[in-house]
Design a protein around this motif. Structure first.
Motif, PDB file in Angstrom:
ATOM      1  N   UNK A 187       9.459  -2.472  -2.272  1.00 36.14           N
ATOM      2  CA  UNK A 187       8.706  -3.362  -3.159  1.00 36.14           C
ATOM      3  C   UNK A 187       7.761  -4.250  -2.353  1.00 36.14           C
ATOM      4  N   UNK A 188       8.238  -4.752  -1.224  1.00 42.06           N
ATOM      5  CA  UNK A 188       7.398  -5.584  -0.365  1.00 42.06           C
ATOM      6  C   UNK A 188       6.203  -4.797   0.173  1.00 42.06           C
ATOM      7  N   UNK A 189       6.458  -3.567   0.586  1.00 44.98           N
ATOM      8  CA  UNK A 189       5.371  -2.738   1.092  1.00 44.98           C
ATOM      9  C   UNK A 189       4.344  -2.453   0.001  1.00 44.98           C
ATOM     10  N   UNK A 190       4.820  -2.211  -1.208  1.00 48.11           N
ATOM     11  CA  UNK A 190       3.921  -1.971  -2.335  1.00 48.11           C
ATOM     12  C   UNK A 190       3.101  -3.221  -2.628  1.00 48.11           C
ATOM     13  N   UNK A 191       3.746  -4.374  -2.617  1.00 48.16           N
ATOM     14  CA  UNK A 191       3.044  -5.638  -2.873  1.00 48.16           C
ATOM     15  C   UNK A 191       1.980  -5.893  -1.809  1.00 48.16           C
ATOM     16  N   UNK A 192       2.308  -5.618  -0.553  1.00 49.85           N
ATOM     17  CA  UNK A 192       1.328  -5.800   0.522  1.00 49.85           C
ATOM     18  C   UNK A 192       0.142  -4.865   0.348  1.00 49.85           C
ATOM     19  N   UNK A 193       0.398  -3.650  -0.071  1.00 49.49           N
ATOM     20  CA  UNK A 193      -0.681  -2.686  -0.294  1.00 49.49           C
ATOM     21  C   UNK A 193      -1.580  -3.151  -1.438  1.00 49.49           C
ATOM     22  N   UNK A 194      -0.973  -3.666  -2.506  1.00 53.39           N
ATOM     23  CA  UNK A 194      -1.763  -4.169  -3.636  1.00 53.39           C
ATOM     24  C   UNK A 194      -2.602  -5.379  -3.213  1.00 53.39           C
ATOM     25  N   UNK A 195      -2.002  -6.260  -2.418  1.00 52.70           N
ATOM     26  CA  UNK A 195      -2.727  -7.445  -1.943  1.00 52.70           C
ATOM     27  C   UNK A 195      -3.907  -7.030  -1.076  1.00 52.70           C
ATOM     28  N   UNK A 196      -3.700  -6.071  -0.210  1.00 51.74           N
ATOM     29  CA  UNK A 196      -4.769  -5.587   0.653  1.00 51.74           C
ATOM     30  C   UNK A 196      -5.888  -4.961  -0.173  1.00 51.74           C
ATOM     31  N   UNK A 197      -5.518  -4.183  -1.168  1.00 49.46           N
ATOM     32  CA  UNK A 197      -6.505  -3.564  -2.052  1.00 49.46           C
ATOM     33  C   UNK A 197      -7.291  -4.632  -2.800  1.00 49.46           C
ATOM     34  N   UNK A 198      -6.601  -5.671  -3.267  1.00 48.00           N
ATOM     35  CA  UNK A 198      -7.261  -6.760  -3.985  1.00 48.00           C
ATOM     36  C   UNK A 198      -8.268  -7.468  -3.079  1.00 48.00           C
ATOM     37  N   UNK A 199      -7.872  -7.732  -1.838  1.00 44.06           N
ATOM     38  CA  UNK A 199      -8.785  -8.393  -0.901  1.00 44.06           C
ATOM     39  C   UNK A 199     -10.009  -7.523  -0.630  1.00 44.06           C
ATOM     40  N   UNK A 200      -9.817  -6.222  -0.579  1.00 45.38           N
ATOM     41  CA  UNK A 200     -10.948  -5.310  -0.407  1.00 45.38           C
ATOM     42  C   UNK A 200     -11.885  -5.355  -1.594  1.00 45.38           C
ATOM     43  N   UNK A 201     -11.329  -5.443  -2.803  1.00 43.62           N
ATOM     44  CA  UNK A 201     -12.159  -5.538  -4.000  1.00 43.62           C
ATOM     45  C   UNK A 201     -12.922  -6.852  -4.030  1.00 43.62           C
ATOM     46  N   UNK A 202     -12.278  -7.937  -3.612  1.00 44.04           N
ATOM     47  CA  UNK A 202     -12.945  -9.236  -3.557  1.00 44.04           C
ATOM     48  C   UNK A 202     -14.113  -9.175  -2.578  1.00 44.04           C
ATOM     49  N   UNK A 203     -13.912  -8.543  -1.444  1.00 41.53           N
ATOM     50  CA  UNK A 203     -14.982  -8.417  -0.454  1.00 41.53           C
ATOM     51  C   UNK A 203     -16.150  -7.613  -1.016  1.00 41.53           C
ATOM     52  N   UNK A 204     -15.857  -6.568  -1.794  1.00 44.85           N
ATOM     53  CA  UNK A 204     -16.925  -5.778  -2.406  1.00 44.85           C
ATOM     54  C   UNK A 204     -17.716  -6.612  -3.406  1.00 44.85           C
ATOM     55  N   UNK A 205     -17.016  -7.420  -4.187  1.00 46.77           N
ATOM     56  CA  UNK A 205     -17.700  -8.281  -5.165  1.00 46.77           C
ATOM     57  C   UNK A 205     -18.555  -9.314  -4.443  1.00 46.77           C
ATOM     58  N   UNK A 206     -18.028  -9.904  -3.381  1.00 42.99           N
ATOM     59  CA  UNK A 206     -18.806 -10.890  -2.619  1.00 42.99           C
ATOM     60  C   UNK A 206     -20.068 -10.251  -2.047  1.00 42.99           C
TER      61      UNK A 206
END
Length: 53
Positions: free
Chosen positions: A13-32
């Motif tokens: 679950x922790x690994x999945x959460x970290x992967x989701x967080x990383x993906x979210x940060x990548x999406x934020x960078x794309x929007x920026x």
């Protein structure tokens, strides 16, 4: 055995959460980046009236 299974499940679950967080940060960078590009286009485009000033 149950304790070990719970620890493994929690770790997954922790690994999945970290992967989701990383993906979210990548999406934020794309929007920026997109916002910066749009802002750049806004400043690059001038109306004929603005060009005369």
């Amino acid at each position: 055995m149950l304790k070990q299974s719970l620890l493994i499940a929690h770790h997954q679950e922790l690994l999945t959460a970290k992967a989701h967080r990383s993906d979210f940060h990548g999406q934020v960078a794309q929007v920026e980046t997109a916002v910066k590009l749009v802002d750049g286009l806004k400043t690059a485009v001038v109306t004929p009236e603005e060009g005369l000033n």
